[in-house]
Design a protein around this motif. Structure first.
Motif, PDB file in Angstrom:
ATOM      1  N   SER A 397       0.717  -1.442  -0.102  1.00 34.25           N
ATOM      2  CA  SER A 397      -0.256  -0.169   0.030  1.00 34.25           C
ATOM      3  C   SER A 397       1.394   1.440  -0.022  1.00 34.25           C
ATOM      4  CB  SER A 397      -1.043   0.343   1.187  1.00 34.25           C
ATOM      5  OG  SER A 397      -0.252   0.374   2.150  1.00 34.25           O
ATOM      6  N   PHE A 398       2.145   1.226   0.615  1.00 37.44           N
ATOM      7  CA  PHE A 398       3.121   2.347   0.467  1.00 37.44           C
ATOM      8  C   PHE A 398       3.660   2.756  -0.782  1.00 37.44           C
ATOM      9  CE2 PHE A 398       3.268   1.459   5.307  1.00 37.44           C
ATOM     10  CZ  PHE A 398       2.418   1.819   5.376  1.00 37.44           C
ATOM     11  N   THR A 399       3.135   1.494  -2.040  1.00 36.31           N
ATOM     12  CA  THR A 399       3.915   2.073  -3.617  1.00 36.31           C
ATOM     13  C   THR A 399       3.709   3.223  -4.249  1.00 36.31           C
ATOM     14  OG1 THR A 399       2.401   0.216  -4.465  1.00 36.31           O
ATOM     15  CG2 THR A 399       5.115  -0.412  -3.398  1.00 36.31           C
ATOM     16  N   ILE A 400       1.959   3.117  -2.987  1.00 33.95           N
ATOM     17  CA  ILE A 400       0.893   3.793  -3.762  1.00 33.95           C
ATOM     18  C   ILE A 400       1.472   5.841  -3.924  1.00 33.95           C
ATOM     19  CG2 ILE A 400      -1.474   5.169  -4.159  1.00 33.95           C
ATOM     20  CD1 ILE A 400      -2.341   2.187  -3.590  1.00 33.95           C
ATOM     21  N   PRO A 401       1.260   6.752  -4.696  1.00 41.02           N
ATOM     22  CA  PRO A 401       2.825   7.810  -4.984  1.00 41.02           C
ATOM     23  C   PRO A 401       1.133   8.752  -4.268  1.00 41.02           C
ATOM     24  CG  PRO A 401       2.599   7.052  -6.885  1.00 41.02           C
ATOM     25  CD  PRO A 401       1.572   6.192  -6.388  1.00 41.02           C
TER      26      PRO A 401
END
Length: 501
Positions: A397-401
């Motif tokens: 989920s942290f890869t979403i800009p």
């Protein structure tokens, strides 16, 4: 300049005596000690200059207003004074409310006794910071500058990056109690007129006491306030903001906010980054696909674990089933409750790390995750495999800009886990169907939110899911309805050559 409609007095407050005007202004501001006034006589005329101490540049008042008035031998009136004062933006005011609002925004009020209007000039003393590196949308390649809280600084950055005579910045004043300057930014030669009219209409009809920040404004003007998905993109990066403007979208800037709003936008825009443009096209496409896959894994891994352990043991490989059974032998909770507790714990650590000071927050996130994770496994509250799955889901989920979209994805995991615990895989796919129906029905500024998948536009895939080479990407996204659909004319010489002939 566009202003929000406000209540006006039925008749003009002026003309009046200087002393009465000074007293009424003091009363308007509840006898605030910060309201200063200077009275003087010139050619037999009584003149008063009123301002709020900390809101104005006093040197400009004395140099460009009072000094000019005192040095002249002519008899002043409203019209002649406006022609002589060497400051632009003078306004004629006829009510105390209008004058008070101008003073609160950093203006100085000038009144000549006997005249039918008061003049206000904007000479604000702006406290602002210099543009710095972006914090929430960090980039490896490309410009590192971020917006600031000053709308004047932000507009300067936008004009610097968009050196185009068709750039339009319409001004609005939003807020009944605390007026705030809002700017509508677009390229007249490219932006669709219907998009501009729709955003203008929403800003004009907005009724609120004040607008705290750009993200607050989006909640007032978005199409569906009840949806968990953000429908307008909020960015602190000028390069992202200006790139979207060049693509035919429109932007909104709010004073005292270090971010801009982009509209219309679609679901896939939240998985894009301007860094995709700064890397090679194949790398950019790979990264975009990786983010979409990560989003899918983030909302899938934990629910499928719960469904498999609760209802579908047959889908688990035998070798893994033995290890899984051994890991869960000491866990006192059912899989549903176990997963919810661990997901909540991960969110708790993430929120605590975000709210603490930067250095302490990083330590809290790493040490807290390792220590607490190991402790709850040894205590038998959860299994090792679930720890791995939850950690992978959080990492994905942290890869979403976009922070807003990343938060929405993390929240979606909880109802999916509950559905998986109640009805297994059937509950998961039923939830997927509901989410898909909802996303397909959503709109952003009355444009399809799930474009270019629905309605399907294969040419727009380049501007969302794919990142083609620049020479093959000469069309702007049709979903934005730009006036000028072509970025440039396609080169006639496009033959591939491996060896120079």
């Amino acid at each position: 300049m566009r202003r929000r409609s406000r209540k006006k007095t039925s008749s003009s407050y002026f003309p009046c005596e200087i002393d009465k005007f000074a007293t009424d202004i003091k009363d308007f501001f509840q006898s605030s000690p910060d309201v200063s006034s200077k009275q003087f006589e010139h050619q037999g005329q009584k003149i008063i200059v009123i301002f709020i101490n900390y809101m104005v540049k006093k040197e400009n008042i004395y140099k460009h207003i009072i000094h000019v008035m005192q040095q002249s031998d002519e008899e002043w009136n409203t019209e002649s004074l406006m022609n002589k004062i060497p400051i632009s933006g003078g306004e004629l005011r006829s009510s105390l409310k209008e004058i008070g609002e101008d003073l609160m925004m950093g203006s100085v009020a000038i009144y000549i006794e006997g005249q039918e209007h008061c003049i206000t000039y904007g000479v604000p003393q702006l406290e602002q910071r210099e543009p710095e590196r972006a914090e929430t949308e960090s980039l490896i390649f490309g410009p590192q500058i971020a917006f600031t809280e000053s709308i004047q600084t932000n507009l300067n950055i936008i004009h610097w990056r968009l050196d185009n005579p068709s750039l339009v910045t319409e001004k609005f004043i939003v807020g009944n109690e605390i007026p705030t300057e809002v700017r509508l930014v677009y390229l007249k030669s490219i932006a669709d007129d219907e998009n501009v009219k729709e955003m203008r209409r929403r800003l004009n009809k907005l009724q609120t006491d004040d607008v705290l920040e750009s993200s607050v404004l989006t909640q007032y003007i978005e199409d569906n306030s009840y949806s968990i998905f953000p429908q307008l993109y909020v960015t602190e990066l000028p390069d992202r903001f200006c790139y979207e403007i060049k693509e035919g979208k429109i932007g909104v800037m709010v004073d005292k906010s270090p971010s801009g709003v982009i509209a219309p936008t679609n679901f896939f825009s939240f998985f894009e980054s301007t860094e995709d443009l700064y890397t090679r096209w194949n790398m950019g496409t790979f990264i975009r696909f990786m983010r979409l896959i990560a989003m899918f894994l983030s909302i899938t891994l934990t629910p499928f674990y719960v469904a498999a352990i609760t209802f579908h043991y047959e889908i688990i490989p035998t070798a893994l089933l033995v290890s899984l059974g051994h890991s869960r032998s000491r866990v006192p909770f059912p899989p549903l409750l176990e997963a919810l507790i661990l997901e909540f714990l991960i969110e708790l650590i993430r929120e605590a790390g975000a709210r603490l000071p930067t250095k302490v927050g990083q330590t809290m996130g790493i040490v807290g995750g390792i220590v607490i994770g190991q402790a709850i496994v040894q205590a038998g509250f959860t299994s090792n495999i679930l720890i791995i799955i939850v950690a992978l889901s959080a990492l994905a989920s942290f890869t979403i800009p976009s922070y807003l979209m990343g938060t929405a994805i993390r929240i979606m995991r909880f109802p999916l886990i509950i559905m998986a615990g109640l009805w297994g895989v059937i509950g998961i796919f039923y939830s997927y169907a509901l989410i898909l129906i909802h996303v397909v029905k959503l709109q952003s500024l009355k444009r399809p939110y799930f474009s270019p998948i629905y309605p399907f536009r294969y040419k727009d895939l380049d501007n969302s899911i794919l990142r083609l080479p620049f020479l093959q990407s000469n069309y702007r996204a049709a979903s934005n309805m730009p006036k000028d659909k072509k970025r440039f004319e396609e080169p006639s010489n496009t033959k591939k050559r491996d060896i120079e002939e």
